[in-house]
Design a protein around this motif. Structure first.
Motif, PDB file in Angstrom:
ATOM      1  N   ARG B  80     106.949  -1.667  43.646  1.00  0.00           N
ATOM      2  CA  ARG B  80     107.019  -0.878  44.883  1.00  0.00           C
ATOM      3  C   ARG B  80     108.298  -0.026  44.873  1.00  0.00           C
ATOM      4  NH1 ARG B  80     109.663  -1.710  49.779  1.00  0.00           N
ATOM      5  NH2 ARG B  80     108.872  -0.314  51.384  1.00  0.00           N
ATOM      6  N   TYR B  85     103.451   2.138  42.740  1.00  0.00           N
ATOM      7  CA  TYR B  85     102.274   2.110  43.627  1.00  0.00           C
ATOM      8  C   TYR B  85     101.888   3.494  44.125  1.00  0.00           C
ATOM      9  CZ  TYR B  85     102.780  -2.893  43.344  1.00  0.00           C
ATOM     10  OH  TYR B  85     102.863  -4.167  42.856  1.00  0.00           O
ATOM     11  N   ILE B  98      95.925  -4.108  44.962  1.00  0.00           N
ATOM     12  CA  ILE B  98      97.319  -4.381  44.577  1.00  0.00           C
ATOM     13  C   ILE B  98      97.716  -5.789  45.035  1.00  0.00           C
ATOM     14  CG2 ILE B  98      99.726  -3.731  45.058  1.00  0.00           C
ATOM     15  CD1 ILE B  98      98.701  -0.781  45.184  1.00  0.00           C
ATOM     16  N   LEU B 234     103.721   1.204  50.944  1.00  0.00           N
ATOM     17  CA  LEU B 234     103.882   0.828  49.541  1.00  0.00           C
ATOM     18  C   LEU B 234     104.592   1.902  48.724  1.00  0.00           C
ATOM     19  CD1 LEU B 234     100.669  -1.097  48.471  1.00  0.00           C
ATOM     20  CD2 LEU B 234     102.752  -1.909  49.486  1.00  0.00           C
TER      21      LEU B 234
END
Lengths: 293, 238
Positions: B80, B85, B98, B234
């Protein structure tokens, strides 16, 4: 009349369409009521000062941010659909390479997600001159090498639309120029949206401009429509206060007003011929900031 | 997705190697201590003492399982932070995928800790002249395995949500630090209550109830995160 380029999926829809799009973060609007339509493959430079909403626009186009209102389509498909995503690639100034991975494994990681093959990974390693670095960990690479790995990702699979969000930010001019050449090599028959906050860089990159001002569309047209009168640069010297052609001084920088950055090498050459030692050359004023006042 | 989980599992072993080693070594150390105590006790006291001691080992394993499986959450937090992401979402990977892949990686790590700890305990026990008690196997099946998976799942999902809702904080106040406490908490509560309940029907009910509550919490948190969490949560703070 220019024949409209068809999207590979066979659609005759606009290649990129934004219709009254508002988008942002956590309910706070950054983009408001943006509408434009791209029908022809070309390099479109997305211009705007820092904080104008360029990254938000790219994230919305890439289907990362869900628009609060309006419609975003890539090749006639909603930007969040798999069809749109499979025809679009996205690159930002953030490397996005998983920590601890070697170069080749990082490319395999993304190849796997993008449905590319091992052959694609090997081709990209050669294309970006990364073969010798392939076993090295990403964290061990220099900034320039890291950027090449990050850029390599977009060559794994051929796409129709490329969203390149300030891919050369925080890079030295030589490296930025190399990366720019690489990514613009993609441009044949593709739509490339390339964001920049530098008008002079933008003029080198493409002829079409999408200008964002305070979250709204200020211009969608030819880059030549954006007029600027001067280019201001600063030169920091070693041990002298008398610098010819300078119009003044800001802090440690002697200020020069030029027609454009292409005149910078001449000025430097003239100064060095006169024995002036140069410590730093810096763009003092972003022409876009003037433009958006 | 499978390949994504496989890759992240290898990364989680590498990222969380110290925690994995600590979890396994601590459980084996406990095994040596309890087996040694049981061996001494069997020579000097009644047969009930070794039986009691052999039951302590399975009660403690979930704590080590939580610690040993932190690597999965560490990979999540790192990805992250590094902006991975952002790219995955652009490629069409959902928040659900995820989260689920991180959970799968964490379950893989729990399996490693449990497998090595339990097998190691049996070997150590036999080497130290003890025997493999039926009561211990029952305890492993009734308590250790379900509570280990439920606690780590709770730790993992709480850590992911915590990490997504906050900016990065280093040290013990980080999502990884806080969620470890959250994961160890239920196991500790059950461990403490088991002292009052003994190995009885009530104990089985307690374990079953705790496992169900944790599993339900994990499912609810997963569904809520998938439905309600903004994707911008994210994205990297960079």
């Amino acid at each position: 009349m220019v024949e409209r380029q068809k999207f590979p999926m066979g659609s005759s829809s606009p290649l990129v369409l934004l219709d009254s799009v508002s988008s942002g973060y956590f309910g706070r609007k950054v983009l408001e009521d943006i509408s434009f339509q791209i029908d022809e493959p070309a390099v479109y430079v997305v211009l705007g000062p820092n904080g104008a909403g360029k990254t938000t626009l790219f994230r919305t186009l890439a289907g990362i941010l869900k628009p609060y209102s309006g419609k975003v389509e890539i090749g006639g498909y909603p930007s969040e659909s798999q069809e749109a995503r499979s025809n679009l690639d996205y690159l930002t100034h953030i490397d996005g390479i998983p920590e601890g991975m070697s170069v080749i494994n990082a490319l395999r990681f993304y190849a796997n997600i993008a449905d590319a093959t091992e052959a694609d990974v090997n081709r990209v390693l050669e294309l970006l001159d990364l073969v010798e670095l392939s076993a090295k960990r990403f964290g061990q690479l220099s900034q320039g090498q890291k950027k090449r790995v990050s850029v390599a990702r977009i060559f794994l699979k051929e796409k129709s639309v490329y969203l390149l969000d300030e891919p050369t930010s925080n890079m030295d001019p030589k490296m930025a120029s190399e990366i720019r050449e690489l990514v613009l090599g993609l441009s044949k028959n593709k739509v490339i949206l390339y964001s920049s906050h530098n008008l002079f860089e933008a003029r080198e990159i493409g002829s079409k401009a999408i200008v964002i001002k305070k979250g709204k569309l200020a211009l969608f047209g030819n880059i030549s429509e954006i007029k600027t009168e001067k280019y201001t640069m600063g030169i920091r010297t070693i041990g002298t206060n008398e610098v010819p052609h300078a119009i003044g001084k800001e802090g440690e920088y002697h200020i020069f007003e030029l027609q454009g950055p292409e005149e910078v090498p001449n000025i430097i050459s003239q100064l060095t011929q006169k024995g002036i030692k140069i410590r730093e050359v810096k763009e003092m004023q972003n022409p876009l900031e003037e433009l958006f006042k | 997705m499978k390949s994504f989980v496989r890759t992240n599992f290898k990364r989680a072993i590498s990222f969380g190697s110290i925690y994995l080693i600590v979890g396994i070594v601590m459980s084996l150390l406990m095994s040596v201590i309890f087996s040694g105590t049981a061996a001494v006790a069997s020579a000097t006291t009644s047969a009930e003492v070794p039986l009691l001691v052999s039951q302590l080992f399975p009660l403690m394993i979930p704590l080590f399982a939580v610690i040993g499986s932190l690597g999965g959450l560490m990979v999540f937090v790192s990805d992250r932070t590094k902006g991975v992401y952002e790219y995955l979402i652009a490629y069409g990977v959902s928040i659900y995928e995820i989260f689920w892949s991180t959970l799968a990686v964490t379950f893989g790590l729990v399996t490693v800790v449990l497998g090595v700890s339990i097998a190691g305990n049996m070997v150590i026990s036999l080497l130290m002249g003890g025997s493999i008690q039926l009561a211990m196997i029952e305890m492993l099946l009734i308590y250790t395995i379900p509570i280990s998976y439920a606690s780590t799942a709770f730790m993992c999902i709480a850590g992911m949500i915590w990490s997504s809702l906050t900016v990065r904080v280093p040290g013990v106040n980080s999502p990884v630090g806080i969620s470890t406490l959250l994961g160890i908490g239920p196991a500790l509560v059950v461990f403490a209550l088991s002292g009052f309940l003994g190995y009885s029907g009530d104990f089985v009910l307690l374990v079953g109830g705790a496992t169900l509550v944790l599993a339900a919490l994990v499912v609810v948190m997963m569904v809520v995160a998938n439905k309600k969490m903004n994707r911008e949560r994210l994205l990297s703070d960079a």
